[in-house]
Write an enzyme that holds these catalytic residues in place. Structure first.
Site, short mmCIF file in Angstrom:
data_model
loop_
_atom_site.label_atom_id
_atom_site.label_comp_id
_atom_site.label_asym_id
_atom_site.label_seq_id
_atom_site.Cartn_x
_atom_site.Cartn_y
_atom_site.Cartn_z
N TYR A 108 -5.35 1.86 8.74
CA TYR A 108 -6.14 1.69 7.52
C TYR A 108 -6.44 0.22 7.26
O TYR A 108 -5.58 -0.63 7.45
CB TYR A 108 -5.40 2.26 6.31
CG TYR A 108 -6.22 2.16 5.05
CD1 TYR A 108 -7.25 3.06 4.82
CD2 TYR A 108 -6.02 1.13 4.14
CE1 TYR A 108 -8.04 2.95 3.69
CE2 TYR A 108 -6.81 1.02 3.00
CZ TYR A 108 -7.82 1.94 2.78
OH TYR A 108 -8.61 1.83 1.67
N TRP A 110 -9.84 -2.72 5.75
CA TRP A 110 -11.26 -3.04 5.62
C TRP A 110 -11.79 -3.84 6.79
O TRP A 110 -12.99 -4.00 6.94
CB TRP A 110 -11.50 -3.82 4.32
CG TRP A 110 -11.74 -2.94 3.14
CD1 TRP A 110 -10.99 -1.88 2.72
CD2 TRP A 110 -12.82 -3.08 2.20
NE1 TRP A 110 -11.53 -1.34 1.58
CE2 TRP A 110 -12.65 -2.07 1.23
CE3 TRP A 110 -13.88 -3.95 2.07
CZ2 TRP A 110 -13.52 -1.91 0.16
CZ3 TRP A 110 -14.75 -3.79 0.99
CH2 TRP A 110 -14.57 -2.76 0.06
N1 LIG Z 1 -0.59 -2.95 -5.72
C1 LIG Z 1 -1.78 -2.55 -5.24
N2 LIG Z 1 -1.93 -2.38 -3.92
C2 LIG Z 1 -3.13 -2.01 -3.44
C3 LIG Z 1 -4.22 -1.78 -4.30
C4 LIG Z 1 -4.02 -1.95 -5.70
O1 LIG Z 1 -4.93 -1.73 -6.52
N3 LIG Z 1 -2.80 -2.36 -6.12
N4 LIG Z 1 -5.44 -1.41 -3.78
C5 LIG Z 1 -5.44 -0.74 -2.49
C6 LIG Z 1 -6.78 -0.64 -1.92
S1 LIG Z 1 -7.94 0.14 -2.91
C7 LIG Z 1 -7.09 -1.04 -0.66
S2 LIG Z 1 -8.63 -0.65 -0.03
C8 LIG Z 1 -6.12 -1.71 0.19
C9 LIG Z 1 -6.71 -2.82 1.08
O2 LIG Z 1 -5.88 -3.09 2.15
P1 LIG Z 1 -6.43 -3.64 3.54
O3 LIG Z 1 -7.80 -3.16 3.78
O4 LIG Z 1 -5.40 -3.35 4.57
O5 LIG Z 1 -6.45 -5.20 3.24
P2 LIG Z 1 -7.19 -6.40 3.96
O6 LIG Z 1 -6.55 -7.64 3.46
O7 LIG Z 1 -8.66 -6.28 3.77
O8 LIG Z 1 -6.81 -6.20 5.49
C10 LIG Z 1 -7.71 -6.37 6.52
C11 LIG Z 1 -7.02 -7.05 7.69
O9 LIG Z 1 -7.88 -7.00 8.82
C12 LIG Z 1 -7.92 -8.27 9.44
N5 LIG Z 1 -9.24 -8.36 10.12
C13 LIG Z 1 -10.43 -8.71 9.61
N6 LIG Z 1 -11.39 -8.62 10.54
C14 LIG Z 1 -10.80 -8.20 11.68
C15 LIG Z 1 -11.30 -7.94 12.99
O10 LIG Z 1 -12.48 -8.06 13.29
N7 LIG Z 1 -10.39 -7.49 13.90
C16 LIG Z 1 -9.07 -7.34 13.61
N8 LIG Z 1 -8.27 -6.89 14.55
N9 LIG Z 1 -8.59 -7.61 12.38
C17 LIG Z 1 -9.44 -8.04 11.43
C18 LIG Z 1 -7.72 -9.25 8.32
O11 LIG Z 1 -7.26 -10.49 8.82
C19 LIG Z 1 -6.69 -8.51 7.44
O12 LIG Z 1 -5.40 -8.79 7.84
O13 LIG Z 1 -5.07 -2.25 -0.61
C20 LIG Z 1 -4.46 -1.27 -1.46
N10 LIG Z 1 -3.29 -1.84 -2.08
N1 LIG Z 2 -13.09 -9.51 -5.51
C1 LIG Z 2 -12.66 -8.34 -5.04
N2 LIG Z 2 -13.34 -7.21 -5.31
C2 LIG Z 2 -12.89 -6.01 -4.85
C3 LIG Z 2 -11.74 -5.92 -4.04
C4 LIG Z 2 -11.03 -7.13 -3.77
O1 LIG Z 2 -9.98 -7.13 -3.10
N3 LIG Z 2 -11.52 -8.30 -4.28
N4 LIG Z 2 -11.34 -4.69 -3.53
C5 LIG Z 2 -12.32 -3.62 -3.46
C6 LIG Z 2 -11.70 -2.32 -3.28
S1 LIG Z 2 -10.99 -1.97 -1.77
C7 LIG Z 2 -11.69 -1.35 -4.21
S2 LIG Z 2 -11.02 0.16 -3.87
C8 LIG Z 2 -12.27 -1.59 -5.56
C9 LIG Z 2 -11.29 -1.08 -6.62
O2 LIG Z 2 -11.88 -0.97 -7.85
P1 LIG Z 2 -10.95 -0.57 -9.08
O3 LIG Z 2 -9.95 0.41 -8.66
O4 LIG Z 2 -11.79 -0.18 -10.23
O5 LIG Z 2 -10.27 -2.00 -9.32
P2 LIG Z 2 -8.97 -2.61 -10.02
O6 LIG Z 2 -9.23 -4.08 -9.99
O7 LIG Z 2 -7.73 -2.09 -9.43
O8 LIG Z 2 -9.05 -2.08 -11.50
C10 LIG Z 2 -10.14 -2.32 -12.35
C11 LIG Z 2 -9.61 -2.45 -13.76
O9 LIG Z 2 -9.12 -1.20 -14.22
C12 LIG Z 2 -8.18 -1.46 -15.24
N5 LIG Z 2 -7.16 -0.42 -15.21
C13 LIG Z 2 -6.14 -0.27 -14.34
N6 LIG Z 2 -5.40 0.80 -14.68
C14 LIG Z 2 -5.97 1.31 -15.79
C15 LIG Z 2 -5.68 2.43 -16.62
O10 LIG Z 2 -4.71 3.18 -16.41
N7 LIG Z 2 -6.52 2.66 -17.65
C16 LIG Z 2 -7.61 1.87 -17.91
N8 LIG Z 2 -8.40 2.20 -18.92
N9 LIG Z 2 -7.89 0.80 -17.17
C17 LIG Z 2 -7.09 0.55 -16.12
C18 LIG Z 2 -7.55 -2.80 -14.95
O11 LIG Z 2 -7.54 -3.58 -16.14
C19 LIG Z 2 -8.41 -3.38 -13.86
O12 LIG Z 2 -8.83 -4.72 -14.09
O13 LIG Z 2 -12.48 -2.97 -5.77
C20 LIG Z 2 -13.21 -3.58 -4.70
N10 LIG Z 2 -13.60 -4.89 -5.14
MO LIG Z 3 -9.95 0.03 -1.82
#
Ligand SMILES: Nc1nc2c(c(=O)[nH]1)N[C@H]1C(S)=C(S)[C@@H](COP(=O)(O)OP(=O)(O)OC[C@H]3O[C@@H](n4cnc5c(=O)[nH]c(N)nc54)[C@H](O)[C@@H]3O)O[C@H]1N2
Ligand SMILES: Nc1nc2c(c(=O)[nH]1)N[C@H]1C(S)=C(S)[C@@H](COP(=O)(O)OP(=O)(O)OC[C@H]3O[C@@H](n4cnc5c(=O)[nH]c(N)nc54)[C@H](O)[C@@H]3O)O[C@H]1N2
Ligand SMILES: [Mo]
Length: 767
Positions: A108, A110
């Site tokens: 998993y 991005w």
């Molecule tokens: N506490 C908490 N944890 C969360 C979340 C949260 O809201 N709260 N959100 C979750 C969500 S929604 C998501 S999507 C995940 C994201 O989690 P990930 O998608 O696992 O996070 P990234 O940091 O984007 O990891 C991408 C990795 O790929 C590597 N990479 C980039 N390009 C390449 C390439 O071309 N080749 C190779 N081999 N590697 C590459 C980068 O260096 C990096 O280490 O985190 C989740 N974790």
């Molecule tokens: N700059 C930047 N943008 C990103 C990402 C990143 O790593 N960096 N990650 C991307 C990814 S993988 C994803 S999945 C999306 C995620 O998009 P979201 O899941 O919507 O993102 P979050 O930042 O986790 O949360 C958005 C807001 O929801 C509010 N929130 C959290 N829990 C609750 C709750 O229980 N109730 C209410 N009412 N509000 C709550 C928090 O205040 C938070 O700031 O974002 C994407 N966008």
């Molecule tokens: Mo995500």
């Protein structure tokens, strides 16, 4: 030359083979600053420069004692040939002795934008050529939603492709009620790329058109870009109760749309009885909800009445379903929109969601872009993505998921390319214990010496988007970008494609993996296949040569702005939904038939295991909000200049309410220890009254950096919130991640501050 990233398109300046700067795409009205992290990082000291093997893995192989040294061991640089021979031999040994279901390559993450060098697609294609691998289902982003939605409405991606356009809101919407706001920090990104950032400019246009905004969220900042937004600071994870209070008011006022409910929904009556307290003796009134959410009851009743009188759009951030019982706020929001009866009208109904990624609401056509075919996976035991630690801890163990009883596979080898589990997974101390005990071999393709690389056995250096040719495209983005190679690969790094091509040669499947194509031939092939598909939906695109020499192509906008479920509203029989009833399922007989104690047949309020109303607040009184970081994408470019500049004394910044800080003798700029029973980390402090009292906000992304990497549960020095978060499935139905359900306590850190070592490469040694 242009390159595309998940956070925007940039023009890259190069001098004498060195990247000297980036200029945002000229057609982008509101570019993201994150791109400025690129120049310092790609040719910087954290790059993985050579294939490397952990010292005790080289000496003692897969022994349990060697596994326990993961993350604490020095590395030995080896030749490509030696590294790939080792990987090939391990893949052969494990698949021969234990079968392909002993290899976890869900991988998993991005990775990078660019459709050919999408690392996750590359590793999946490679493993499928070898006979398959244990995959993952769903995402951390939308774990609960992706499983729930097809049961009650439709596939999540189909729904997103019809999301009502901002321009429809500008013309018709009067009230935008946003749970979790529309955070512009998140709208910086979009998976696959985003050439034009429109959310902030669109919110200004909506305000100018007279739209009123209500932000129901623990954070005022979540709707900071919406001029004049009202803020309702609810307790985290209580939105379902809030929405039930709204529903109760509508029903008690007899303002619910009975005709809509009868024509388009099934089955309202059991839900009505639950709301009015006829089935369980508890009326879900505004007063009832007020106590749970800690907001005045009048706020709820007044809002319900305004929603019934106005053209109302309900927006629900993805974050709400990333918590315990995460399916309930989504099911409930759709149900609430049914009560209002505006689904399918311009500017009304619901959105899931505007904000999480910048593309939602764009007035764009969905044009399927180029994709690398991944082949068929012969192994049919995928796990829900966030159940990885459970899987490693319980080989052969049973678990419930979406109406089935499933079995965890017995994993011997892990292959990761393009993701960082030390970023994305919850309860990292527990995860590290499983990572260090169960798998015999861990192979990681990485660009940077981040924790995923440091905790692997074999690290293969991957190059970046600047060092290879690719196509930047996302289904709903307005541009396709020719991503030409702008610099030579750094040191010995290679593309994932080249790594897997050579590995497939060593394993006898080279022809199957490459189909005889090199990078250039694949780009042309993928483009031509996509061009044919576009033609079938009436979109003419230029030849590959013309695209490549022009550097980009533009996709025309549709004439009519999208309105979600418009056709269903017009004719619910001819355009029935893909649910068992063909209607929106407020009551789902299918879900009810699973008899899950944590997810009944209609939306309902469940108290989460940890929240501001639970007894655990005596010990851990603050709700931790580990939302997405504004200065990076997840952990990517945490070592970049934009992210580093935002740290406080080198740690990730945590925001507290002034009274919570004062009560603990904490001031802005201090370093604190954030802790609960699962772990502890350090963080810098910001103070802001735009955070609800009782909530601590620590964004994700800081590279995991334990003080003493040789011991379990060591203090994390850098501010990675996942040492604190809860690792538990959302429910038996959806098994999504529950990061946003976490209580903590915070105290001033006294004593000498340990140095952050996250941005030091590992130790290297000779054999
Ligand atoms: N506490 C908490 N944890 C969360 C979340 C949260 O809201 N709260 N959100 C979750 C969500 S929604 C998501 S999507 C995940 C994201 O989690 P990930 O998608 O696992 O996070 P990234 O940091 O984007 O990891 C991408 C990795 O790929 C590597 N990479 C980039 N390009 C390449 C390439 O071309 N080749 C190779 N081999 N590697 C590459 C980068 O260096 C990096 O280490 O985190 C989740 N974790
Ligand atoms: N700059 C930047 N943008 C990103 C990402 C990143 O790593 N960096 N990650 C991307 C990814 S993988 C994803 S999945 C999306 C995620 O998009 P979201 O899941 O919507 O993102 P979050 O930042 O986790 O949360 C958005 C807001 O929801 C509010 N929130 C959290 N829990 C609750 C709750 O229980 N109730 C209410 N009412 N509000 C709550 C928090 O205040 C938070 O700031 O974002 C994407 N966008
Ligand atoms: Mo995500």
């Amino acid at each position: 030359m242009l390159t595309s990233t998940h956070w925007g398109v940039y023009d890259i300046a190069v001098k004498d083979g060195k990247v000297t700067g980036v200029t945002p795409f000229e057609r982008d009205p509101d570019p993201s600053p994150i791109g400025h992290s690129i120049p310092g990082a790609v040719q910087g000291p954290m790059r993985v420069r050579h294939p490397a093997v952990r010292k005790s893995y080289l000496e003692h192989g897969t022994s349990p004692a060697s596994r326990r040294k993961r993350g604490a061991d020095a590395f030995v640089n080896v030749s490509w040939n030696e590294a790939l021979d080792l990987v090939a031999a391990e893949l052969k040994r494990v698949t021969t002795q234990h079968g392909n279901s002993a290899v976890f390559a869900g991988s998993y993450g991005w990775s990078s934008a660019g459709r050919f060098h999408h690392a996750q697609s590359q590793v999946h294609r490679f493993m499928n050529c070898l006979g398959g691998y244990v995959a993952h289902l769903g995402t951390y982003s939308l774990g609960a939603a992706r499983t729930l939605l097809p049961r009650i409405l439709m596939d999540m991606d189909v729904m997103r492709s019809q999301q009502t356009a901002w321009v429809s809101l500008e013309q018709h919407c009067e009230l935008l009620v946003a749970f979790g706001g529309v955070p512009s920090k998140n709208a910086q990104v979009n998976s696959g790329g985003i050439s034009q950032h429109e959310v902030r400019p669109m919110l200004k246009r909506l305000a100018a058109a007279g739209v009123k905004f209500v932000n129901v969220s623990p954070l005022r900042q979540d709707f900071e870009s919406a001029p004049g937004a009202e803020w309702v600071p609810v307790r985290p994870n209580t939105d379902t109760a809030f929405m039930l209070g709204l529903a109760h008011t509508l029903i008690a006022d007899d303002k619910h749309d009975k005709a809509f409910l009868a024509k388009y929904c099934t089955d309202f009556e059991p839900f009505r009885k639950y709301v009015m307290g006829e089935s369980d003796g508890v009326a879900k009134s505004a007063a009832w909800a007020a106590q749970i959410c800690d907001v005045p009851a009048e706020t709820i009743t007044n809002l319900a009445r305004r929603m019934a009188q106005s053209r109302t759009m309900i927006n629900v951030a993805w974050a709400l379903q990333r918590g315990d019982h995460g399916e309930q706020p989504y099911w409930m929001a759709i149900t609430l929109a049914c009560l209002l009866g505006q689904i399918g009208t311009p500017g009304g109904g619901f959105a899931l969601a505007y904000g999480p990624v910048g593309i939602e609401g764009a007035n764009a056509r969905t044009v399927p872009g180029p994709l690398l075919p991944q082949g068929m996976n012969a192994v049919k035991t995928p796990i829900p993505v966030a159940r990885i630690t459970d899987m490693l801890e319980n080989p052969g163990g049973k678990y419930d998921f979406d109406g089935k009883v499933c079995t965890y596979p017995d994993i011997r080898l892990i292959y990761w390319a393009g993701g960082n589990p030390f970023h994305h997974h919850q309860d990292l101390n527990r995860f590290v214990r499983a990572w260090r005990s169960k798998p015999e071999t861990i192979v990681v393709n990485e660009q940077y010496w981040n924790p995923a690389a440091k905790f692997a056995d074999i690290v293969l250096p991957a190059n970046t988007m600047l060092e290879r040719g690719d196509i930047g495209s996302s289904n709903r983005d307005r541009h396709m970008i020719a991503m030409k190679r702008v610099i030579d690969p750094v040191a010995e790094s290679r593309s994932d494609y080249d790594i897997f091509s050579e590995l497939s040669g060593k394993l006898g499947v080279k022809e199957k993996f490459t189909e005889g194509r090199n990078e250039a031939a694949w780009l042309r092939h993928m483009y031509d296949v996509a061009r044919e598909r576009a033609k079938k939906i009436g979109i003419e695109q230029p030849s590959f040569e013309a695209f490549w020499s022009e550097g980009l192509i533009e996709v025309p906008a549709p004439l009519e702005p999208a309105v979600m479920l418009k056709k269903f509203r017009e004719d619910p029989v001819a355009n029935k939904l893909p649910t068992p009833s063909g209607k929106i399922e407020i009551t789902s007989p299918t879900i009810a038939s699973f008899h899950y104690d944590d997810c009944p047949g209609h939306p309902a309020w469940f108290a989460p295991v940890e929240w501001l109303g639970s007894p655990l607040t005596k010990k851990y009184p603050l709700h931790l909000m580990s939302h997405q970081p504004s200065t990076k994408l997840h952990s990517q470019y945490d070592h970049g200049s934009v992210s580093v500049a935002s740290k406080i004394q080198g740690r990730e910044a945590m925001t507290l309410h002034p009274q919570d800080a004062a009560a603990r003798g904490i001031k802005a700029g201090d370093v604190v220890r954030v802790f609960n029973d699962r772990g502890a980390c350090l963080a810098g402090v910001k103070i802001d009254d735009g955070v609800r009292q009782g909530v601590a906000v620590l964004p994700t992304g800081a590279w995991f950096d334990p003080l003493d990497v040789t011991v379990d549960n060591s203090l994390e020095k850098h501010g990675n919130p996942n040492v604190l978060t809860l690792d538990k499935g959302t429910s038996k139905l959806t098994q999504g991640c529950t990061a946003h359900t976490t209580l903590v306590e915070v105290e001033l850190f006294k004593g000498e501050l340990p140095r952050v070592t996250a941005f030091d490469p590992p130790a290297f040694t000779s054999r």
